[in-house]
Design a protein around this motif. Structure first.
Motif, PDB file in Angstrom:
ATOM      1  N   LEU A 108      -5.591 -13.335  -3.968  1.00 20.07           N
ATOM      2  CA  LEU A 108      -5.448 -12.639  -2.684  1.00 20.07           C
ATOM      3  C   LEU A 108      -4.014 -12.735  -2.159  1.00 20.07           C
ATOM      4  O   LEU A 108      -3.439 -11.738  -1.698  1.00 20.07           O
ATOM      5  CB  LEU A 108      -6.415 -13.230  -1.658  1.00 20.07           C
ATOM      6  N   GLU A 109      -3.435 -13.916  -2.237  1.00 15.92           N
ATOM      7  CA  GLU A 109      -2.068 -14.092  -1.744  1.00 15.92           C
ATOM      8  C   GLU A 109      -1.059 -13.333  -2.605  1.00 15.92           C
ATOM      9  O   GLU A 109      -0.111 -12.728  -2.079  1.00 15.92           O
ATOM     10  CB  GLU A 109      -1.720 -15.578  -1.704  1.00 15.92           C
ATOM     11  N   ALA A 110      -1.274 -13.340  -3.921  1.00 17.29           N
ATOM     12  CA  ALA A 110      -0.382 -12.586  -4.795  1.00 17.29           C
ATOM     13  C   ALA A 110      -0.499 -11.093  -4.517  1.00 17.29           C
ATOM     14  O   ALA A 110       0.503 -10.360  -4.516  1.00 17.29           O
ATOM     15  CB  ALA A 110      -0.711 -12.893  -6.260  1.00 17.29           C
ATOM     16  N   THR A 111      -1.714 -10.641  -4.271  1.00 18.00           N
ATOM     17  CA  THR A 111      -1.931  -9.229  -3.962  1.00 18.00           C
ATOM     18  C   THR A 111      -1.279  -8.849  -2.644  1.00 18.00           C
ATOM     19  O   THR A 111      -0.683  -7.766  -2.514  1.00 18.00           O
ATOM     20  CB  THR A 111      -3.445  -8.928  -3.912  1.00 18.00           C
ATOM     21  N   ARG A 112      -1.387  -9.711  -1.675  1.00 16.22           N
ATOM     22  CA  ARG A 112      -0.782  -9.432  -0.366  1.00 16.22           C
ATOM     23  C   ARG A 112       0.733  -9.271  -0.493  1.00 16.22           C
ATOM     24  O   ARG A 112       1.336  -8.345   0.083  1.00 16.22           O
ATOM     25  CB  ARG A 112      -1.121 -10.564   0.606  1.00 16.22           C
ATOM     26  N   ALA A 113       1.356 -10.144  -1.281  1.00 22.47           N
ATOM     27  CA  ALA A 113       2.805 -10.042  -1.491  1.00 22.47           C
ATOM     28  C   ALA A 113       3.148  -8.782  -2.279  1.00 22.47           C
ATOM     29  O   ALA A 113       4.125  -8.087  -1.972  1.00 22.47           O
ATOM     30  CB  ALA A 113       3.304 -11.285  -2.221  1.00 22.47           C
ATOM     31  N   TYR A 114       2.348  -8.464  -3.283  1.00 24.86           N
ATOM     32  CA  TYR A 114       2.583  -7.284  -4.117  1.00 24.86           C
ATOM     33  C   TYR A 114       2.513  -6.007  -3.292  1.00 24.86           C
ATOM     34  O   TYR A 114       3.360  -5.106  -3.421  1.00 24.86           O
ATOM     35  CB  TYR A 114       1.554  -7.264  -5.242  1.00 24.86           C
ATOM     36  N   MET A 115       1.534  -5.924  -2.396  1.00 25.79           N
ATOM     37  CA  MET A 115       1.344  -4.699  -1.619  1.00 25.79           C
ATOM     38  C   MET A 115       2.505  -4.425  -0.668  1.00 25.79           C
ATOM     39  O   MET A 115       2.762  -3.271  -0.318  1.00 25.79           O
ATOM     40  CB  MET A 115       0.033  -4.773  -0.836  1.00 25.79           C
ATOM     41  N   GLN A 116       3.201  -5.463  -0.254  1.00 21.40           N
ATOM     42  CA  GLN A 116       4.329  -5.275   0.671  1.00 21.40           C
ATOM     43  C   GLN A 116       5.455  -4.459   0.039  1.00 21.40           C
ATOM     44  O   GLN A 116       6.266  -3.860   0.753  1.00 21.40           O
ATOM     45  CB  GLN A 116       4.842  -6.637   1.137  1.00 21.40           C
ATOM     46  N   ASN A 117       5.491  -4.443  -1.303  1.00 19.66           N
ATOM     47  CA  ASN A 117       6.549  -3.713  -2.002  1.00 19.66           C
ATOM     48  C   ASN A 117       6.127  -2.316  -2.447  1.00 19.66           C
ATOM     49  O   ASN A 117       6.912  -1.607  -3.079  1.00 19.66           O
ATOM     50  CB  ASN A 117       7.008  -4.514  -3.225  1.00 19.66           C
ATOM     51  N   LEU A 118       4.898  -1.912  -2.111  1.00 19.14           N
ATOM     52  CA  LEU A 118       4.431  -0.579  -2.466  1.00 19.14           C
ATOM     53  C   LEU A 118       4.852   0.423  -1.393  1.00 19.14           C
ATOM     54  O   LEU A 118       4.944   0.083  -0.205  1.00 19.14           O
ATOM     55  CB  LEU A 118       2.904  -0.558  -2.597  1.00 19.14           C
ATOM     56  N   ASP A 119       5.059   1.676  -1.811  1.00 20.05           N
ATOM     57  CA  ASP A 119       5.340   2.687  -0.795  1.00 20.05           C
ATOM     58  C   ASP A 119       4.059   2.982  -0.018  1.00 20.05           C
ATOM     59  O   ASP A 119       2.959   2.584  -0.411  1.00 20.05           O
ATOM     60  CB  ASP A 119       5.926   3.950  -1.423  1.00 20.05           C
ATOM     61  N   GLU A 120       4.189   3.688   1.071  1.00 17.44           N
ATOM     62  CA  GLU A 120       3.060   3.874   1.991  1.00 17.44           C
ATOM     63  C   GLU A 120       1.879   4.562   1.305  1.00 17.44           C
ATOM     64  O   GLU A 120       0.716   4.171   1.504  1.00 17.44           O
ATOM     65  CB  GLU A 120       3.497   4.680   3.205  1.00 17.44           C
ATOM     66  N   ASN A 121       2.143   5.557   0.483  1.00 19.24           N
ATOM     67  CA  ASN A 121       1.076   6.289  -0.176  1.00 19.24           C
ATOM     68  C   ASN A 121       0.287   5.387  -1.117  1.00 19.24           C
ATOM     69  O   ASN A 121      -0.955   5.359  -1.090  1.00 19.24           O
ATOM     70  CB  ASN A 121       1.651   7.474  -0.948  1.00 19.24           C
ATOM     71  N   ARG A 122       0.992   4.594  -1.954  1.00 19.87           N
ATOM     72  CA  ARG A 122       0.304   3.694  -2.887  1.00 19.87           C
ATOM     73  C   ARG A 122      -0.396   2.570  -2.142  1.00 19.87           C
ATOM     74  O   ARG A 122      -1.488   2.142  -2.529  1.00 19.87           O
ATOM     75  CB  ARG A 122       1.299   3.114  -3.898  1.00 19.87           C
ATOM     76  N   ARG A 123       0.206   2.099  -1.078  1.00 20.13           N
ATOM     77  CA  ARG A 123      -0.410   1.031  -0.284  1.00 20.13           C
ATOM     78  C   ARG A 123      -1.723   1.515   0.345  1.00 20.13           C
ATOM     79  O   ARG A 123      -2.713   0.779   0.378  1.00 20.13           O
ATOM     80  CB  ARG A 123       0.563   0.552   0.794  1.00 20.13           C
ATOM     81  N   ASN A 124      -1.743   2.749   0.798  1.00 16.49           N
ATOM     82  CA  ASN A 124      -2.954   3.292   1.421  1.00 16.49           C
ATOM     83  C   ASN A 124      -4.070   3.512   0.406  1.00 16.49           C
ATOM     84  O   ASN A 124      -5.255   3.489   0.769  1.00 16.49           O
ATOM     85  CB  ASN A 124      -2.640   4.612   2.123  1.00 16.49           C
ATOM     86  N   ARG A 125      -3.708   3.734  -0.851  1.00 17.04           N
ATOM     87  CA  ARG A 125      -4.715   3.981  -1.890  1.00 17.04           C
ATOM     88  C   ARG A 125      -5.176   2.710  -2.591  1.00 17.04           C
ATOM     89  O   ARG A 125      -6.185   2.737  -3.307  1.00 17.04           O
ATOM     90  CB  ARG A 125      -4.169   4.960  -2.931  1.00 17.04           C
ATOM     91  N   PHE A 126      -4.455   1.614  -2.396  1.00 15.08           N
ATOM     92  CA  PHE A 126      -4.749   0.382  -3.133  1.00 15.08           C
ATOM     93  C   PHE A 126      -6.109  -0.196  -2.713  1.00 15.08           C
ATOM     94  O   PHE A 126      -6.503  -0.122  -1.550  1.00 15.08           O
ATOM     95  CB  PHE A 126      -3.653  -0.654  -2.892  1.00 15.08           C
ATOM     96  N   ARG A 127      -6.805  -0.805  -3.682  1.00 13.62           N
ATOM     97  CA  ARG A 127      -8.083  -1.461  -3.415  1.00 13.62           C
ATOM     98  C   ARG A 127      -8.126  -2.819  -4.112  1.00 13.62           C
ATOM     99  O   ARG A 127      -7.649  -2.973  -5.246  1.00 13.62           O
ATOM    100  CB  ARG A 127      -9.257  -0.615  -3.917  1.00 13.62           C
ATOM    101  N   PHE A 128      -8.742  -3.804  -3.439  1.00 15.49           N
ATOM    102  CA  PHE A 128      -9.029  -5.112  -4.036  1.00 15.49           C
ATOM    103  C   PHE A 128     -10.546  -5.246  -4.043  1.00 15.49           C
ATOM    104  O   PHE A 128     -11.167  -5.437  -3.002  1.00 15.49           O
ATOM    105  CB  PHE A 128      -8.391  -6.240  -3.224  1.00 15.49           C
ATOM    106  N   HIS A 129     -11.135  -5.123  -5.215  1.00 20.85           N
ATOM    107  CA  HIS A 129     -12.592  -5.140  -5.356  1.00 20.85           C
ATOM    108  C   HIS A 129     -13.031  -6.503  -5.894  1.00 20.85           C
ATOM    109  O   HIS A 129     -12.711  -6.865  -7.030  1.00 20.85           O
ATOM    110  CB  HIS A 129     -13.022  -4.016  -6.295  1.00 20.85           C
ATOM    111  N   HIS A 130     -13.745  -7.241  -5.073  1.00 20.40           N
ATOM    112  CA  HIS A 130     -14.209  -8.586  -5.421  1.00 20.40           C
ATOM    113  C   HIS A 130     -15.669  -8.504  -5.840  1.00 20.40           C
ATOM    114  O   HIS A 130     -16.527  -8.061  -5.071  1.00 20.40           O
ATOM    115  CB  HIS A 130     -14.051  -9.508  -4.211  1.00 20.40           C
ATOM    116  N   ILE A 131     -15.957  -8.945  -7.073  1.00 20.18           N
ATOM    117  CA  ILE A 131     -17.309  -8.853  -7.620  1.00 20.18           C
ATOM    118  C   ILE A 131     -17.995 -10.207  -7.467  1.00 20.18           C
ATOM    119  O   ILE A 131     -17.528 -11.228  -7.971  1.00 20.18           O
ATOM    120  CB  ILE A 131     -17.271  -8.415  -9.105  1.00 20.18           C
ATOM    121  N   SER A 132     -19.122 -10.206  -6.769  1.00 23.55           N
ATOM    122  CA  SER A 132     -19.839 -11.440  -6.476  1.00 23.55           C
ATOM    123  C   SER A 132     -21.280 -11.338  -6.953  1.00 23.55           C
ATOM    124  O   SER A 132     -21.624 -10.489  -7.779  1.00 23.55           O
ATOM    125  CB  SER A 132     -19.754 -11.743  -4.972  1.00 23.55           C
ATOM    126  N   THR A 133     -22.133 -12.207  -6.434  1.00 21.59           N
ATOM    127  CA  THR A 133     -23.492 -12.382  -6.935  1.00 21.59           C
ATOM    128  C   THR A 133     -24.501 -12.411  -5.794  1.00 21.59           C
ATOM    129  O   THR A 133     -24.155 -12.756  -4.660  1.00 21.59           O
ATOM    130  CB  THR A 133     -23.585 -13.702  -7.727  1.00 21.59           C
TER     131      THR A 133
END
Length: 357
Positions: A108-133
């Motif tokens: 989650l923390e790595a993703t948060r840092a990664y998203m800060q460097n995306l342009d607005e369009n890619r940031r708006n389309r990005f998804r973090f899908h967590h698979i649970s039980t």
């Protein structure tokens, strides 16, 4: 899209990758630590594709995850990497805390840092899908305890009541994912699934364990009376559902995924014995190998999923009945006994785990 799949050499993760490469035009980056339950043979049929890449890495290793995200620039993350066997969590909970909680936090923390460097369009389309039980919900009333038990199902609003170190670690991960959504605005989606079965399942789990023991004429262990009820979901149906969610699901939402197949453990074992008697006959059949053993500590009595939301909102329903899926599963194991032997060598010989002693 380019999808980064954690745990892609595992049972469900490999089914997701096979589905994506085999049925879409998307790219996949498979990130896996290759523990005892991860095996690259599970994705061998698609690994030759130019749309597939593999990274051998631990999700708890932040510098490696940062490097992988920067190198591959994914449009979405499907987070499946997890320690997942309840019995192992009883014997050694530390690995479950490390991978399922610390690993999810790190990702989650790595993703948060990664998203800060995306342009607005890619940031708006990005998804973090967590698979649970569904095990995070604890258990439901059992028909043997109350006549109205059939009215109860897990929904997306069911309170969490985990019973095992495994389910508690997954519940903790779910809470982290939702907190990172609320606090940091991360575009997260959570799915909770019922019991999966199908090809490439490591033989510590009930269905492959029973198949392999039966073929070797070893005892078929059934915990307690075998009256524990599970909702069984064919893994390839689950893979289709997960792909639908990462494409069509709404950030901030949760979707329950079930197979509409409630069976007791005893029913499952008897079905396997009947199929094996048909496909691989043995004098006297296989049911005389069934052996009842002491139950698992804290064993949940019943799980059942209400999958109405994902059907209504995303149009997904399972294609396999239990009868069609379990036949496909038995046939796959009969055709892949060498794979079963290879993945067990030096790691596991189908000994009893999780006795709580």
């Amino acid at each position: 899209m380019k999808l980064l799949v954690t745990g892609g050499a595992g049972f469900i993760g490999s089914a997701v990758i096979r589905h994506i490469i085999g049925n879409t035009a998307d790219e996949v980056v498979n990130v896996d630590k290759l523990t005892y339950a991860g095996n690259l043979e599970s994705v061998a049929e698609v690994s030759h594709s130019g749309r597939y890449a593999f990274e051998h890495a631990d999700i708890c290793d932040r510098p490696e995850i940062d490097r992988i995200l920067a190198r591959h620039q994914p449009d979405a993350i499907m987070h499946l990497a997890a320690e997942s066997h309840v019995d192992r969590s009883i014997d050694g909970p530390a690995d479950f805390i490390e991978t399922n909680i610390v690993g999810t936090y790190t990702l989650l923390e790595a993703t948060r840092a990664y998203m800060q460097n995306l342009d607005e369009n890619r940031r708006n389309r990005f998804r973090f899908h967590h698979i649970s039980t569904d095990e995070v919900f604890g258990d439901l009333p059992h028909p043997g305890d109350t006549p109205d038990a059939d009215q109860y199902r897990f929904t997306e609003r069911t309170a969490y009541r985990p019973s095992s170190p495994y389910s508690a670690s997954k519940a903790s991960a779910d809470h982290l994912v939702r907190a990172w959504r609320r606090t940091y605005g991360l575009p997260t989606i959570v799915t909770n699934c019922s019991n999966n079965y199908g090809p490439y399942h490591f033989p510590e789990k009930l269905i492959p364990l029973i198949i392999l023991n039966a073929l070797e004429e070893k005892p078929l262990p059934v915990y307690g009376k075998g009256d524990q009820i599970r909702d069984w979901l064919y893994v390839e149906d689950h893979a289709r559902a997960l792909y639908r969610v990462v494409n069509k699901g709404e950030p901030g939402e949760t979707y329950n995924i079930g197979g509409h197949n409630e069976k007791t453990n005893a029913e499952v074992v008897h079905t396997l014995c009947d199929l094996l008697a048909e496909l691989c006959p043995r004098l006297g059949g296989y049911k005389n190998l069934i052996t009842h053993v002491p139950d698992r500590p804290g064993h949940d009595r019943r799980y059942a999923i209400d999958a109405g939301k994902i059907q209504r909102e995303l149009g997904w329903t399972p294609e396999e009945t239990f009868e069609t899926g379990i036949r496909k599963t038995v046939l796959w194991y009969l055709d892949n006994l060498e794979w079963c032997q290879r993945v067990q060598d030096g790691t596991y010989q189908r000994e009893r785990l999780g006795a709580g002693i």
